[in-house]
Design a protein around this motif. Structure first.
Motif, PDB file in Angstrom:
ATOM      1  N   ARG A  64     103.949  23.006  88.971  1.00 28.65           N
ATOM      2  CA  ARG A  64     104.050  23.234  90.414  1.00 28.65           C
ATOM      3  C   ARG A  64     105.105  22.348  91.060  1.00 28.65           C
ATOM      4  O   ARG A  64     105.787  22.769  91.992  1.00 28.65           O
ATOM      5  N   ARG A  65     105.200  21.092  90.612  1.00 29.70           N
ATOM      6  CA  ARG A  65     106.188  20.148  91.152  1.00 29.70           C
ATOM      7  C   ARG A  65     107.085  19.675  90.012  1.00 29.70           C
ATOM      8  O   ARG A  65     106.839  18.639  89.404  1.00 29.70           O
ATOM      9  N   PRO A  66     108.158  20.415  89.734  1.00 32.16           N
ATOM     10  CA  PRO A  66     108.962  20.125  88.544  1.00 32.16           C
ATOM     11  C   PRO A  66     110.035  19.046  88.736  1.00 32.16           C
ATOM     12  O   PRO A  66     111.056  19.075  88.056  1.00 32.16           O
ATOM     13  N   VAL A  67     109.812  18.095  89.626  1.00 35.24           N
ATOM     14  CA  VAL A  67     110.825  17.060  89.869  1.00 35.24           C
ATOM     15  C   VAL A  67     111.082  16.249  88.599  1.00 35.24           C
ATOM     16  O   VAL A  67     112.227  16.011  88.214  1.00 35.24           O
ATOM     17  N   GLY A  68     110.026  15.833  87.914  1.00 38.63           N
ATOM     18  CA  GLY A  68     110.182  15.052  86.688  1.00 38.63           C
ATOM     19  C   GLY A  68     110.883  15.840  85.600  1.00 38.63           C
ATOM     20  O   GLY A  68     111.723  15.310  84.866  1.00 38.63           O
ATOM     21  N   VAL A  69     110.544  17.116  85.492  1.00 41.50           N
ATOM     22  CA  VAL A  69     111.162  17.959  84.475  1.00 41.50           C
ATOM     23  C   VAL A  69     112.644  18.157  84.773  1.00 41.50           C
ATOM     24  O   VAL A  69     113.490  18.098  83.875  1.00 41.50           O
ATOM     25  N   LEU A  70     112.980  18.368  86.037  1.00 39.45           N
ATOM     26  CA  LEU A  70     114.391  18.548  86.406  1.00 39.45           C
ATOM     27  C   LEU A  70     115.198  17.273  86.187  1.00 39.45           C
ATOM     28  O   LEU A  70     116.339  17.320  85.723  1.00 39.45           O
ATOM     29  N   LEU A  71     114.609  16.138  86.500  1.00 38.81           N
ATOM     30  CA  LEU A  71     115.283  14.860  86.260  1.00 38.81           C
ATOM     31  C   LEU A  71     115.504  14.637  84.765  1.00 38.81           C
ATOM     32  O   LEU A  71     116.587  14.212  84.346  1.00 38.81           O
ATOM     33  N   ALA A  72     114.507  14.952  83.955  1.00 38.40           N
ATOM     34  CA  ALA A  72     114.644  14.814  82.505  1.00 38.40           C
ATOM     35  C   ALA A  72     115.708  15.770  81.966  1.00 38.40           C
ATOM     36  O   ALA A  72     116.494  15.402  81.081  1.00 38.40           O
ATOM     37  N   ALA A  73     115.758  16.989  82.480  1.00 39.41           N
ATOM     38  CA  ALA A  73     116.775  17.947  82.039  1.00 39.41           C
ATOM     39  C   ALA A  73     118.171  17.464  82.419  1.00 39.41           C
ATOM     40  O   ALA A  73     119.117  17.589  81.631  1.00 39.41           O
ATOM     41  N   LEU A  74     118.313  16.906  83.611  1.00 45.27           N
ATOM     42  CA  LEU A  74     119.600  16.357  84.025  1.00 45.27           C
ATOM     43  C   LEU A  74     120.038  15.235  83.080  1.00 45.27           C
ATOM     44  O   LEU A  74     121.193  15.192  82.655  1.00 45.27           O
ATOM     45  N   CYS A  75     119.115  14.364  82.742  1.00 44.15           N
ATOM     46  CA  CYS A  75     119.437  13.272  81.820  1.00 44.15           C
ATOM     47  C   CYS A  75     119.800  13.798  80.439  1.00 44.15           C
ATOM     48  O   CYS A  75     120.758  13.331  79.819  1.00 44.15           O
ATOM     49  N   GLN A  76     119.056  14.791  79.957  1.00 46.60           N
ATOM     50  CA  GLN A  76     119.283  15.282  78.599  1.00 46.60           C
ATOM     51  C   GLN A  76     120.562  16.088  78.482  1.00 46.60           C
ATOM     52  O   GLN A  76     121.250  16.002  77.474  1.00 46.60           O
ATOM     53  N   PHE A  77     120.898  16.867  79.486  1.00 46.71           N
ATOM     54  CA  PHE A  77     122.047  17.759  79.366  1.00 46.71           C
ATOM     55  C   PHE A  77     123.331  17.188  79.953  1.00 46.71           C
ATOM     56  O   PHE A  77     124.407  17.718  79.691  1.00 46.71           O
ATOM     57  N   VAL A  78     123.242  16.125  80.760  1.00 46.45           N
ATOM     58  CA  VAL A  78     124.444  15.555  81.360  1.00 46.45           C
ATOM     59  C   VAL A  78     124.616  14.092  80.964  1.00 46.45           C
ATOM     60  O   VAL A  78     125.633  13.709  80.375  1.00 46.45           O
ATOM     61  N   LEU A  79     123.650  13.276  81.292  1.00 46.31           N
ATOM     62  CA  LEU A  79     123.787  11.833  81.114  1.00 46.31           C
ATOM     63  C   LEU A  79     123.873  11.416  79.648  1.00 46.31           C
ATOM     64  O   LEU A  79     124.761  10.645  79.268  1.00 46.31           O
ATOM     65  N   MET A  80     122.969  11.896  78.806  1.00 42.35           N
ATOM     66  CA  MET A  80     122.949  11.454  77.411  1.00 42.35           C
ATOM     67  C   MET A  80     124.177  11.913  76.620  1.00 42.35           C
ATOM     68  O   MET A  80     124.756  11.111  75.877  1.00 42.35           O
ATOM     69  N   PRO A  81     124.633  13.161  76.730  1.00 45.97           N
ATOM     70  CA  PRO A  81     125.868  13.522  76.022  1.00 45.97           C
ATOM     71  C   PRO A  81     127.075  12.737  76.527  1.00 45.97           C
ATOM     72  O   PRO A  81     127.936  12.334  75.740  1.00 45.97           O
ATOM     73  N   LEU A  82     127.134  12.488  77.840  1.00 51.38           N
ATOM     74  CA  LEU A  82     128.232  11.706  78.393  1.00 51.38           C
ATOM     75  C   LEU A  82     128.200  10.269  77.871  1.00 51.38           C
ATOM     76  O   LEU A  82     129.231   9.712  77.472  1.00 51.38           O
ATOM     77  N   LEU A  83     127.022   9.686  77.827  1.00 48.37           N
ATOM     78  CA  LEU A  83     126.876   8.328  77.309  1.00 48.37           C
ATOM     79  C   LEU A  83     127.238   8.268  75.820  1.00 48.37           C
ATOM     80  O   LEU A  83     127.905   7.327  75.376  1.00 48.37           O
ATOM     81  N   ALA A  84     126.838   9.256  75.051  1.00 50.60           N
ATOM     82  CA  ALA A  84     127.188   9.301  73.628  1.00 50.60           C
ATOM     83  C   ALA A  84     128.697   9.406  73.448  1.00 50.60           C
ATOM     84  O   ALA A  84     129.282   8.737  72.584  1.00 50.60           O
ATOM     85  N   PHE A  85     129.346  10.218  74.259  1.00 51.78           N
ATOM     86  CA  PHE A  85     130.804  10.367  74.186  1.00 51.78           C
ATOM     87  C   PHE A  85     131.494   9.050  74.518  1.00 51.78           C
ATOM     88  O   PHE A  85     132.424   8.625  73.827  1.00 51.78           O
ATOM     89  N   VAL A  86     131.040   8.390  75.577  1.00 51.89           N
ATOM     90  CA  VAL A  86     131.629   7.112  75.981  1.00 51.89           C
ATOM     91  C   VAL A  86     131.427   6.060  74.887  1.00 51.89           C
ATOM     92  O   VAL A  86     132.341   5.280  74.577  1.00 51.89           O
ATOM     93  N   LEU A  87     130.237   6.021  74.286  1.00 56.45           N
ATOM     94  CA  LEU A  87     129.978   5.060  73.218  1.00 56.45           C
ATOM     95  C   LEU A  87     130.857   5.334  71.995  1.00 56.45           C
ATOM     96  O   LEU A  87     131.367   4.400  71.367  1.00 56.45           O
TER      97      LEU A  87
END
Length: 141
Positions: A64-87
């Motif tokens: 019903r309140r997918p804020v946590g799921v959306l935040l996790a998806a943002l981290c998984q599909f944007v932040l983590m690949p970007l961080l891996a590339f930078v590393l």
């Protein structure tokens, strides 16, 4: 009368010795198969135990309140690949290692993340919902 190829087929009486077979490679040994069965059973038992911690009421609340799921998806599909590339760039990794780091950054999750979430008293229901949601997103992307 001998045929032209008969000289090639003629038996000289000498027998070639076949090399003795060495031990079977580890991946084909009974020990390896036993370890594989043990790991599969242990992993299945662990995942079953982790699944028993899920509560349907809380799963519905996250739906019903997918804020946590959306935040996790943002981290998984944007932040983590970007961080891996930078590393990979920061450590000047060779091509093979850079691809491995990038793959790990793009494909997080799995059984270890479930176990770590449980160990730190994280919200397992959010973890299950996020895990399911991101796997569906991975297929659609």
């Amino acid at each position: 009368m001998e045929s032209p190829g008969a000289a090639l087929v003629r038996d000289t009486g000498a027998r070639a010795e076949m090399p003795a077979e060495g031990p079977a490679p580890f991946w084909d040994s009974p020990l390896s198969h036993g370890i594989s069965v043990f790991v599969a059973l242990t992993l299945g038992f662990t995942m079953l135990g982790l699944g028993c911690t899920a509560e349907v009421r809380e799963l519905r609340e996250h739906a019903r309140r997918p804020v946590g799921v959306l935040l996790a998806a943002l981290c998984q599909f944007v932040l983590m690949p970007l961080l891996a590339f930078v590393l990979a760039l920061a450590f000047s990794l060779d091509d093979g290692a850079a691809v491995a780091v990038l793959l790990c950054g793009c494909c997080p999750g799995g059984n270890l993340s479930n176990i770590m979430t449980l160990l730190v008293n994280g919200e397992m229901n959010l973890r299950y919902h996020t895990h399911t949601h991101t796997h569906c997103d991975n297929v659609s992307l």
